[in-house]
Design a protein around this motif. Sequence first.
Motif: not given
Length: 555
Positions: A200-205
Amino acid sequence: MTAAAPTAGKEAHGLRRRLPGLLRLSSLRLRLVAVFALVALTAAVSVSGIAYWLNRDAVLTRAQNSALNDFRDSLQRNAASLPVQPTCASLNTAANRMGGPDTYQVVLIDTTPDNSPCAAPSNRDAFTLDDVPASLQHAVNTPHSKDDNRYHLHWERISLQSHPYLVAGARINDGGPTGYMLKSLDAERKDLNSLAWSLGIATLLALIGAALLAQAAGSTVLRPVRRLGEAAQRLGEGHLDTRLKVSGTDELADLSRTFNNAAELLEKRVEELSGREAASRRFVADMSHELRTPLTAITAVTDVLEDEAEALDPMIAPAVRLVVSETRRLNELVETLMEVTRFDAGTAKLRVDEVDVADMIMACMDARAWLDSVELDAPRGVLATLDPRRLDVIMANLIGNALKHGGSPVRVSLRKEGDDETGEIVVEVADHGPGIPADVLPHVFDRFFKADASRARSEGSGLGLSIAMENAHIHGGDITARNSPAGGAVFTLRMPIRPRHGDGPEGSPDAAVDGQDGNGRQGNGRDGSGLGGRDEGRTSGAAGTPGSNGAGGAG
């Protein structure tokens, strides 16, 4: 009042230009960022989803296979060595050896020597036979095939008290004990949750990176487009020397080169047309000026001939009257052309004074003997700062048009709208004639326009209404024409109570009054003629009444 809409439009346009591109929903930059973000979000979510499910399957399969293989081996080592119909104590001992809190919990089931069933759990508080799904028990107790008594290892994933577990079971041949295993999957769930948060953090980044990339790309791509728009606006405002700086060899550079070439050709064409127009204006002005000297002499001769017309031979008198009429017409045309050249050259200015508009309209009608032919609704006391001569020109043309080409009665009405500083005066001239044809109405203020082109000959010059419009414009006003629903044409003059242009100096060439021309010489005031008839299409001003005193329609 007519200038309010354009002003509001300019203010709104300026406000739109000042708004940042990201704040406008119609901004190409915003749409570009949205598309980049949507593509990045879709790609990131798809990749993250695939990665999550692949890792989830790998983690659960690895934990499951490890637990099942260990359970199978432990079941073979500990339960297979039990005697037929073991005691509950031996079952409990075997279950305790197989299960533990760090591995999994076990339940062993068999029949005791007294033929009573015994279920021995490794930890009664953690796992009992009641926790095993009925479907799994049925699958474990069912032989693999009818031809042998082999039993297989079966498993299911279940949830107990909101915690994930792996439960498995197997039977050691026919008549042997049955064992069930319960393996907690909390550690794997924590690992998968950590993986989900990481994805999820990778998607947001990725989404933020796509937005930044779109912003950078938008700046790179849209900056030349914005410059092109600004250059096109400056070009439209008349700055024909506007050019774009060209750099690179991409499509935007080609577009900038095309714009520069078009601007250069336009500038050359405008300069050429401006030169031709200036030459044409100089020719008309010079011609009109040169014609005035001989016309003055001719006019004097025609005045003498007109006075002696009654004493001339009856065969010659009509020709003399024709010469007199045409000489006056030519004189009026020259004066009108002089007025037109002043407007075209931009030298026409105002010589204003505060006047009672009703008195000015009354004086205009009285000078042309129109008081008995026109209904006047003009209250006294409506004061305005304007050029009296130019108002006389406007009213002479509008009222003369209505009398000549409209139908009786002709009605002139005056009213004031707004306050004394920012308001305006409104004068309506209405007749009850056939009205103006729809195809002629947009052209009534055009110079020399004639509705019937086959009739080139008319009593007027065809310039009256155009000059009336120019005189209204120099005051900051306007004239409109329309057809009344009750029949007839209605010409509406609107002029500000206070002028919006500077006053002309005393003695300026365009400040002629009382029938004088722009150079102060006395014009022909014998017939008080205006600027000519409407030329079969209500396209110009009115002719004055012969024999009356007063200024001509054009001054």
